[in-house]
Every structure is written in structure tokens, then in C-alpha cells.
Design a protein around this motif. Structure first.
Motif, PDB file in Angstrom:
ATOM      1  N   ARG A  21     -10.222  -2.355 -34.451  1.00 62.04           N
ATOM      2  CA  ARG A  21     -11.100  -2.587 -35.693  1.00 62.04           C
ATOM      3  C   ARG A  21     -12.153  -1.241 -35.608  1.00 62.04           C
ATOM      4  O   ARG A  21     -12.263  -0.730 -36.802  1.00 62.04           O
ATOM      5  CB  ARG A  21     -12.033  -3.842 -35.803  1.00 62.04           C
ATOM      6  N   LEU A  29      -8.703 -13.726 -35.738  1.00 67.29           N
ATOM      7  CA  LEU A  29      -7.556 -12.866 -35.369  1.00 67.29           C
ATOM      8  C   LEU A  29      -6.324 -13.573 -35.612  1.00 67.29           C
ATOM      9  O   LEU A  29      -6.354 -14.891 -35.032  1.00 67.29           O
ATOM     10  CB  LEU A  29      -7.982 -12.560 -33.946  1.00 67.29           C
ATOM     11  N   TRP A  81      -8.830  -6.296 -30.174  1.00 68.30           N
ATOM     12  CA  TRP A  81      -8.957  -6.333 -31.343  1.00 68.30           C
ATOM     13  C   TRP A  81     -10.319  -5.629 -32.009  1.00 68.30           C
ATOM     14  O   TRP A  81     -10.088  -4.998 -33.036  1.00 68.30           O
ATOM     15  CB  TRP A  81      -8.745  -7.778 -32.103  1.00 68.30           C
ATOM     16  N   GLU A  82     -11.134  -5.890 -31.235  1.00 69.67           N
ATOM     17  CA  GLU A  82     -12.409  -5.165 -31.656  1.00 69.67           C
ATOM     18  C   GLU A  82     -12.448  -3.729 -31.612  1.00 69.67           C
ATOM     19  O   GLU A  82     -12.807  -2.916 -32.250  1.00 69.67           O
ATOM     20  CB  GLU A  82     -13.828  -5.687 -30.803  1.00 69.67           C
ATOM     21  N   THR A 112     -10.193   1.679 -36.383  1.00 66.49           N
ATOM     22  CA  THR A 112      -9.661   1.682 -37.981  1.00 66.49           C
ATOM     23  C   THR A 112     -10.901   2.107 -38.968  1.00 66.49           C
ATOM     24  O   THR A 112     -10.474   3.005 -39.921  1.00 66.49           O
ATOM     25  CB  THR A 112      -9.191   0.241 -38.371  1.00 66.49           C
ATOM     26  N   GLU A 113     -11.935   1.534 -38.602  1.00 64.69           N
ATOM     27  CA  GLU A 113     -13.167   1.883 -39.442  1.00 64.69           C
ATOM     28  C   GLU A 113     -13.487   3.647 -39.199  1.00 64.69           C
ATOM     29  O   GLU A 113     -13.880   4.143 -40.112  1.00 64.69           O
ATOM     30  CB  GLU A 113     -14.227   1.213 -39.042  1.00 64.69           C
TER      31      GLU A 113
END
Length: 300
Positions: free
Chosen positions: A238, A145, A234-235, A241-242
Motif C-alpha cells: 500500500r 485484505l 500488504w501495508e 502504491t501511494e
């Protein structure tokens, strides 16, 4: 070209995290998407622009010899710094497009001057020689990160102790909201720890709107906690985003948002998701899912 006519920048996936963008996601995941992925344009804000102007004055004041760092000198710098800011960002002229007599601009500049003058009741610049001003910092955690941001001021004492200082043109938060205010500072303390190998001795928030100074002396455990918080954040980013699953989180702050026209909470439809969806998560029980994080970070 007016703000409403500007074409959004090319969409892109999140690549790093700053205090502002982390706060955006915790406030509202959909706002984060609009700003970071869709990169939708936003109208200039008088309050935010005044903050930029005041920061510029306080930064450049330290270019002068210590004996010349006076309140009258700083106030006199405000109009010139506004002209510099306007030259670099002509779109800021929209703020006073309907001000033929210049009265609103004069009042706005006057408020900036009062904020600058108030700073002198909180700190004495003749006794300060900052090690860094408006310093861009960036580091990568072991997880990969990347953290980045801009620190208003770093002071280093003869003993080597480091103080991180941030100027705020608003009012100091009530005690129950101060943990959120310190999140940005512990974020920067973590970055400085990784870059310089020392835990900052003091974190200092200078609130020019109310004339208050908030300080906090961090320890290593504080930085470990904020690192864990950022990794969890951040997870969540992520996964969003996916999956393309960015959910709005309605709060009182929605009334100030520039993106109401494309927000489902206001009857709008977000733009088509511009990134490839690589996975879809099934709904979780109880109606909770991505984005259901605490609205404010845990206490440092």
C-alpha cells in the motif's frame, strides 16, 4: 502478434493478494509493480508452460473412473492437453516457432510425460477421489485484505480431515529453503480455514521433478502467523502504491527476468508510474526504506 509487440494491459492499483504475487513482492518490489500495476507482457516460459500442461493432465485424469487412472493413460493425454492449451493461448506457439523439425517440441512433450509418469510413484490416483480440483478460492480478512488463488487439489477424508495438495514440476527445495515453499500452502490453509471453518489437517507438496513429497501439518498458530505476515506485506504494498517507491532487489533470479530492459539494475528506465502519487515518504536512516523486507517469509 508476438510477445514483444503486445500492448500492456491498462494499469491498475493492487486489489488483492495471491501467493504468487506475494512472493513477487518479497523477491523484488519492482517486479511486483511491473506485473501487477504496469501489467507488462512477459514471454512464455517453456518450464512454466510445461507445468501448466502437467497440471491439466493431472486434473483431468480424475474425470476417468478410478480403474482407468493409469500411467499409460495419463501419458497418452499429454499431446491432447497440449493442443487444448495451445488453442486457448495461441501465443504459446512462440515457444517452438524456430523448431521446423519438431524435435524441441517432441523433447518438451516427452519431459512432460515423464513428469506425469513420476507422479504415479508418489500417489495412487485409483485410491483418491478429490473433493476439489483446480479450485479458485477467495476470502476477505477482517482488515479488508482480499486473498485469492487456485488450489490444485483438496482431499477430504471420511473423518472430515482436509488435505491441501499442490503439484510442483520442479525439484524439492533444500531443507533451509522449505519455509519459503510452505508459505504458499499456509496461505491456502488460511483461506480454507476462513471459508470452511476448519484448519486443514495436512499440507502436501508433490515435487515431480525430484520425486519427493513434502508435508506439513499446520495448527491454528501457523495460520495466525501467516495472516500477520500478509498484513505487513500488504501495508508495504500500500505504501509503495501511494508513494510510487518500488525498489528493485537484485538476486540471482534477475537473470531470468523478462523486464531487464526497464530495470535500473540493468541500466534501464521503468515506465512512467501510471498511478497518482498521493504521498511521499522521506528517506529512512541507513539507506533502508520501502521494500526492504525479508526475501522469504518466516517459518510457518
Amino acid at each position: 502478434m508476438s510477445t514483444s509487440e503486445r500492448v500492456p494491459a491498462e494499469p491498475r492499483p493492487p486489489m488483492s493478494l495471491s501467493p504468487s504475487r506475494a512472493s513477487d513482492f518479497m523477491q523484488c518490489p519492482l517486479l511486483y509493480r511491473f506485473r501487477v500495476i504496469d501489467r507488462l507482457p512477459e514471454k512464455p516460459s517453456p518450464a512454466a508452460t510445461r507445468g501448466t500442461l502437467v497440471h491439466a493432465v493431472l486434473e483431468r485424469l480424475f474425470d476417468d473412473p478410478a480403474t482407468e487412472r493409469t500411467a499409460p493413460r495419463a501419458k497418452a493425454m499429454v499431446p491432447g492437453q497440449w493442443e487444448r492449451l495451445l488453442a486457448s493461448k495461441p501465443e504459446l506457439g512462440e515457444l517452438f516457432a524456430e523448431d521446423p523439425d519438431g524435435e524441441r517440441l517432441a523433447d518438451w512433450l516427452g519431459e512432460a510425460e515423464r513428469l506425469v509418469e513420476r507422479w504415479f510413484t508418489l500417489e495412487d490416483p485409483t485410491r483418491l477421489e478429490p473433493a476439489e480440483r483446480e479450485l479458485f478460492v477467495e476470502t476477505e480478512l477482517d482488515s479488508g485484505l482480499r486473498l485469492r488463488g487456485v488450489i490444485d487439489r483438496i482431499d477430504v477424508a471420511p473423518s472430515g480431515d482436509v488435505r491441501i495438495v499442490d503439484y510442483k514440476t520442479g525439484k524439492a527445495p533444500r531443507p533451509e529453503y522449505r519455509d519459503g515453499a510452505l508459505f504458499q500452502m499456509t496461505f491456502y490453509a488460511l483461506v480454507v480455514r476462513r471459508l470452511k471453518g476448519v484448519v486443514p489437517r495436512r499440507l502436501q507438496l508433490v515435487y515431480l521433478g525430484s520425486g519427493e513429497v513434502l508435508t506439513y501439518d499446520p495448527v491454528e498458530a501457523d495460520l495466525l502467523r501467516v495472516e500477520r505476515k500478509l498484513l505487513a506485506l500488504w501495508e508495504a504494498i500500500r505504501l509503495a502504491t501511494e508513494t510510487g517507491d518500488w525498489r528493485p532487489r537484485p538476486t540471482k533470479l534477475c537473470g531470468w527476468c523478462d523486464h531487464q530492459a526497464v530495470c535500473p539494475e540493468f541500466g534501464g528506465t521503468p515506465p512512467v508510474y501510471p498511478l497518482e502519487i498521493v504521498s511521499v515518504r522521506p528517506p529512512e536512516s541507513g539507506g533502508s526504506g520501502q521494500g526492504r523486507m525479508d526475501p522469504a517469509p518466516s517459518a510457518p
